[in-house]
Design an enzyme around this catalytic site. Structure first.
Site, PDB file in Angstrom:
ATOM      1  N   LYS A  67       0.825  -1.225   0.000  1.00 18.90           N
ATOM      2  CA  LYS A  67       0.000   0.000   0.000  1.00 18.90           C
ATOM      3  C   LYS A  67       0.850   1.262   0.000  1.00 18.90           C
ATOM      4  CE  LYS A  67      -2.172  -1.479   3.673  1.00 18.90           C
ATOM      5  NZ  LYS A  67      -2.174  -2.922   3.880  1.00 18.90           N
ATOM      6  N   GLN A 109      -3.611  -3.004   7.752  1.00 18.29           N
ATOM      7  CA  GLN A 109      -4.066  -4.375   7.496  1.00 18.29           C
ATOM      8  C   GLN A 109      -4.828  -4.447   6.156  1.00 18.29           C
ATOM      9  OE1 GLN A 109      -4.722  -3.009  10.893  1.00 18.29           O
ATOM     10  NE2 GLN A 109      -2.571  -3.517  10.905  1.00 18.29           N
ATOM     11  N   GLY A 168       2.986  -2.474   9.156  1.00 22.79           N
ATOM     12  CA  GLY A 168       4.400  -2.252   8.900  1.00 22.79           C
ATOM     13  C   GLY A 168       4.575  -1.945   7.449  1.00 22.79           C
TER      14      GLY A 168
END
Ligand code: IMP
Length: 428
Positions: free
Chosen positions: A16, A223, A40
């Site tokens: 992302k 996420q 992360g």
């Protein structure tokens, strides 16, 4: 095109950061609206590599305001560690805004996360152990601690005491651990108050005003869709809303303000932690994808589970998020395969499912129905237009686009920032 949501369309780690990066200097605000330091992402700027867990990637772009929305859970120790690490490397972090309504992760929730996992044994979720789940549970149970509580010692102490009345029973009587001390927890949280105060804002107001002023905002999900607490593979999920709907509650903007919803998706699939994963490979090919794709967690260093692209999940993600675009990442990792299988449906105990089975047990039994596409051997990392891709790579992308039901607007062909083929501008 002022408000763009960027989210993971699979089980996370789709890249992302790279999609947000692509939007570059045209973005005025990068907003994190869910999750915490369980995320992360690695961002490469020039020769420098930054691993961020809690802070939005916008922190590295001068001129961009990074925002931590009310839907985020904040570990204050990690917040200041990340800020100090960036400051020591010359990054200006003074623009950061944090919602006064964001919840904080008290140390007892980190302990509870870890001991609960151990207690679950075979049924464990495989959490990151950062206290995320217990902190969201506290929020829903109305015993959470919010950033604004740090500025009123009396209230803070009352809230910590209230939470610990119940939690210490659990820690001591169920898990055989030491009770957390009200004074120590209160003092630790208070020690951050003065440092965090200048960053605290009514971020919903700031963001709505920015939208009114025609600014460009990117809402970056932590996420991913299949880890969303409502729409993911429950209970093997995280505890927040990682889908597009989470933007509204987690940042305080209305759904009518969102213009574009971009799903980032790998050309294959990975997952960390436990839970069902129909296209998972347990053989040398799985190891090949892990090695070639560098599939090891940024937060925990855990090897990621790997498997083929799953078009059923892509369609599902398109549906629950209202995706307008897909950003396909890591196509180069598939180079050198004679055939590339793509999952087009599931076989559940002899019955074909073209869509995600609603029943959890059915999904656990789902066997992928594959369609095999022809592979390619040429190095594609230098390709910058779709036409430069080998014809079989082009066919692979077009097939995924058709099976997934959302247009593929950009294609990642290598780890470098420039190694991207743009088919449609995400801000147009
Ligand atoms: P938690 O978010 O620490 O509660 O972990 C719940 C599940 O989400 C576990 O399977 C984690 O491995 C997974 N998870 C949490 N954050 C990420 C992420 O950023 N990428 C991929 N998986 C994640």
């Amino acid at each position: 095109m002022p408000a763009v949501v960027v989210l993971g369309a699979q089980w996370g780690d789709e890249g992302k950061g790279k999609a947000t990066d692509q939007l570059g200097s045209r973005v005025d605000y990068v907003v994190k609206f869910n999750g915490g330091n369980n995320a992360g992402h690695t961002v490469v700027v020039g020769d420098e590599k930054y691993a961020l867990h809690l802070l939005p990637s916008g922190i590295l772009s001068p001129g961009c305001v990074p925002v931590v929305g009310n839907g985020v859970v904040v570990d204050l120790e990690v917040l200041f560690e990340e800020l100090e690490a960036l400051t020591s490397r010359g990054v200006d972090v003074s623009r950061l805004l944090i919602s006064s309504s964001a919840h904080v992760i008290p140390s007892y929730n980190r302990t509870l996360d870890k001991v609960t996992e151990r207690f679950l044994g075979k049924r464990q979720i495989g959490t990151t152990g950062r206290g995320i789940g217990p902190t969201y549970a506290d929020k829903m149970n109305r015993v959470g601690i919010r950033i604004s509580d740090l500025f009123d010692e009396k209230i803070l102490r009352e809230k910590v005491e209230g939470a610990l009345t119940q939690k210490n029973q659990i820690l001591v009587k169920i898990y055989n651990r030491r009770a957390a001390d009200v004074d120590a927890v209160t003092a630790e949280l208070l020690s951050y108050a003065d440092r965090v105060r200048p960053m605290v804002a009514d971020t919903s107001l700031v963001l709505n005003q920015a939208l009114d002023a025609g600014k460009t905002l990117v809402f970056e999900a932590g996420q991913a869709t299949m880890l969303d607490v409502d729409h993911g593979t429950y209970p093997f999920v995280t505890s927040s809303s990682a889908t597009a709907g989470g933007v509204c509650t987690g940042a305080g903007i209305g759904p009518s303000r969102v213009d574009r919803v971009v799903g980032v998706i790998k050309a294959y699939t990975t997952r960390v932690g436990e839970g069902p994963f129909p296209t998972e490979l347990h053989d040398d090919l799985g190891e090949h994808l892990r090695k070639t794709g560098g599939e090891y967690g940024v937060t925990t260093g855990r090897p990621r589970r790997t498997g083929w692209y799953d078009a059923v999940i892509a369609r599902y993600s398109g549906r629950v998020n209202g995706l307008t675009d897909l950003v396909l990442t890591k196509l180069d990792v598939l180079t050198g395969q004679e055939k590339v299988p793509v999952c087009v449906a599931y076989d559940v105990d002899g019955v074909r499912h073209d869509e995600m089975p609603v029943d959890q047990s059915a999904f656990h039994h789902a066997k992928p129905v594959y369609e095999e596409l022809d592979g390619w051997w040429e190095d594609i990392s230098h390709c910058r237009t779709f036409e430069e891709l080998p014809v079989n790579a082009q066919r692979y992308v077009l097939a995924l686009e058709e099976m997934s039901g959302t247009r593929i607007s950009s294609i990642g062909v290598g780890p470098d920032r420039e190694a991207t083929i743009v088919r449609h501008d995400l801000l147009d």
